[in-house]
Design a protein around this motif. Sequence first.
Motif, PDB file in Angstrom:
ATOM      1  N   UNK A 126       4.530  -4.241  -1.194  1.00  0.00           N
ATOM      2  CA  UNK A 126       4.641  -2.912  -1.773  1.00  0.00           C
ATOM      3  C   UNK A 126       4.314  -1.887  -0.681  1.00  0.00           C
ATOM      4  N   UNK A 144       1.104  -2.829   1.267  1.00  0.00           N
ATOM      5  CA  UNK A 144       0.273  -3.755   0.504  1.00  0.00           C
ATOM      6  C   UNK A 144       1.012  -5.059   0.260  1.00  0.00           C
ATOM      7  N   UNK A 171       2.672   2.066  -0.290  1.00  0.00           N
ATOM      8  CA  UNK A 171       1.968   3.126  -1.007  1.00  0.00           C
ATOM      9  C   UNK A 171       1.848   4.350  -0.112  1.00  0.00           C
ATOM     10  N   UNK A 211       4.229   1.104 -10.998  1.00  0.00           N
ATOM     11  CA  UNK A 211       2.928   1.756 -11.071  1.00  0.00           C
ATOM     12  C   UNK A 211       3.063   3.218 -11.453  1.00  0.00           C
ATOM     13  N   UNK A 212       2.020   3.727 -12.101  1.00  0.00           N
ATOM     14  CA  UNK A 212       1.880   5.166 -12.260  1.00  0.00           C
ATOM     15  C   UNK A 212       1.346   5.757 -10.963  1.00  0.00           C
ATOM     16  N   UNK A 230      -5.012   2.659 -11.434  1.00  0.00           N
ATOM     17  CA  UNK A 230      -3.565   2.606 -11.637  1.00  0.00           C
ATOM     18  C   UNK A 230      -3.224   1.782 -12.872  1.00  0.00           C
ATOM     19  N   UNK A 276      -8.313  -1.743  -1.379  1.00  0.00           N
ATOM     20  CA  UNK A 276      -7.767  -2.946  -2.004  1.00  0.00           C
ATOM     21  C   UNK A 276      -7.625  -2.751  -3.510  1.00  0.00           C
ATOM     22  N   UNK A 287      -3.902  -8.389  -4.897  1.00  0.00           N
ATOM     23  CA  UNK A 287      -3.534  -7.601  -3.732  1.00  0.00           C
ATOM     24  C   UNK A 287      -4.489  -7.777  -2.559  1.00  0.00           C
ATOM     25  N   UNK A 288      -3.939  -7.607  -1.364  1.00  0.00           N
ATOM     26  CA  UNK A 288      -4.735  -7.550  -0.151  1.00  0.00           C
ATOM     27  C   UNK A 288      -5.184  -6.129   0.129  1.00  0.00           C
ATOM     28  N   UNK A 289      -5.926  -5.947   1.220  1.00  0.00           N
ATOM     29  CA  UNK A 289      -6.488  -4.621   1.547  1.00  0.00           C
ATOM     30  C   UNK A 289      -5.475  -3.651   2.137  1.00  0.00           C
ATOM     31  N   UNK A 340       7.403  -1.123  -5.098  1.00  0.00           N
ATOM     32  CA  UNK A 340       7.872  -2.458  -4.774  1.00  0.00           C
ATOM     33  C   UNK A 340       8.870  -2.453  -3.620  1.00  0.00           C
ATOM     34  N   UNK A 343      -1.267   9.561  -2.151  1.00  0.00           N
ATOM     35  CA  UNK A 343      -1.272  10.191  -3.474  1.00  0.00           C
ATOM     36  C   UNK A 343      -0.316   9.581  -4.479  1.00  0.00           C
ATOM     37  N   UNK A 344       0.281   8.446  -4.114  1.00  0.00           N
ATOM     38  CA  UNK A 344       1.245   7.802  -5.002  1.00  0.00           C
ATOM     39  C   UNK A 344       0.780   6.400  -5.367  1.00  0.00           C
ATOM     40  N   UNK A 345       1.424   5.844  -6.373  1.00  0.00           N
ATOM     41  CA  UNK A 345       1.187   4.456  -6.693  1.00  0.00           C
ATOM     42  C   UNK A 345       2.019   3.562  -5.783  1.00  0.00           C
ATOM     43  N   UNK A 346       1.663   2.300  -5.697  1.00  0.00           N
ATOM     44  CA  UNK A 346       2.456   1.374  -4.875  1.00  0.00           C
ATOM     45  C   UNK A 346       3.887   1.264  -5.386  1.00  0.00           C
ATOM     46  N   UNK A 361       4.513 -10.734  -2.671  1.00  0.00           N
ATOM     47  CA  UNK A 361       5.134  -9.434  -2.890  1.00  0.00           C
ATOM     48  C   UNK A 361       4.691  -8.461  -1.803  1.00  0.00           C
TER      49      UNK A 361
END
Lengths: 114, 115
Positions: free
Chosen positions: B35, B91, B37, A104-105, A91, A44, B106-108, B45, B40-43, B33
């Motif tokens: 997203x 997410x 993920x 996001x990065x 992040x 999370x 954000x949720x889990x 959109x 190894x990356x960011x979320x 929203x």
Amino acid sequence: AQKVTQAQTEISVVEKEDVTLDCVYETRDTTYYLFWYKQPPSGELVFLIRRNSFDEQNEISGRYSWNFQKSTSSFNFTITASQVVDSAVYFCALSELNTDKLIFGTGTRLQVFP
Amino acid sequence: GAGVSQTPSNKVTEKGKYVELRCDPISGHTALYWYRQSLGQGPEFLIYFQGTGAADDSGLPNDRFFAVRPEGSVSTLKIQRTERGDSAVYLCASSFSGRRQETQYFGPGTRLLVL
């Protein structure tokens, strides 16, 4: 174009060390917001801080501090006296004025060893 | 618990199947929203709802992805004809009013694996 770069893929420290996580952003807007989120192994995303582009004052919250420098387009995050519970992926994210999404990065994985 | 909840937490499906992922936002939050993920990356959109309407769906990768929020609360992300490349953590986040630059909570996540 908007972009967030977190060049440090992974950082390992020993408990009680200070550690700084770097964040560099790109935007053409003069008004924007920057965020830091923590993602522990549970998955999370936990909100840590939100900062607007007009407020360059550094912020401190307990062991956490943030250094925002528009001149270098950086918004770095420092954890003082790190603890094992700080182990997570962190992040940095950017939100521009005329958009609803966060950019996001790729995140920095921090491992704190006892 | 007053946070964002997502179900299921894990979903395994076969290539070509249809899946639905559910998000229950924080009570009283009007903005929602989605997203995605990848490892190894960011979320990244996908889509943003203000109330019942999709205000920005520019992140949906193709027409196999669709999301709804019929009563302005719970949202469902629907993926048709799943592909292995759809495997990721999905997410969901919500914010109070959807004013731009508002903090998103954000949720889990739902971990989707397409075999």
